[in-house]
Design a protein around this motif. Structure first.
Motif: not given
Length: 106
Positions: A36-65
């Motif tokens: 959702a953040l990416g869809n608003l053009g807030r890509h740095e904030d989006a990356i921070a959210s993906y990184d948080k998802a990956l802290e919780i589940k490092p093998d979450y391929h969709e977050a890496w993508f």
């Protein structure tokens, strides 16, 4: 997700934030918040959210993508390729990651 599908990305983020207040370790909510953040053009904030998802589940391929997509938009192509590679390490048949990896390499 429905709010995002309707283009109501700010409302979607508010819903994800509320869900994360209740269950802060919900990796899918962090990932979808990033989308959702990416869809608003807030890509740095989006990356921070993906990184948080990956802290919780490092093998979450969709977050890496999606992390790779955001990095690519920001012109950080080597980092994007590394994220796509990680997604493909987890899910080798993830055709979207192969495609975007090729775009970044090009």
């Amino acid at each position: 997700v429905a709010l995002g599908n309707l283009g109501r990305h700010e409302d979607a983020i508010a819903s994800y934030d509320k869900a994360l207040e209740i269950k802060p370790d919900k990796h899918a909510a962090w990932n979808n918040r990033g989308v959702a953040l990416g869809n608003l053009g807030r890509h740095e904030d989006a990356i921070a959210s993906y990184d948080k998802a990956l802290e919780i589940k490092p093998d979450y391929h969709e977050a890496w993508f999606y992390r790779g997509v955001a990095l690519g938009i920001l012109g950080r192509l080597e980092d994007a390729i590394a994220s796509y590679d990680k997604a493909l390490e987890i899910k080798p048949d993830y055709h979207e990651a192969w495609f975007y990896r090729g775009v970044a390499l090009g």
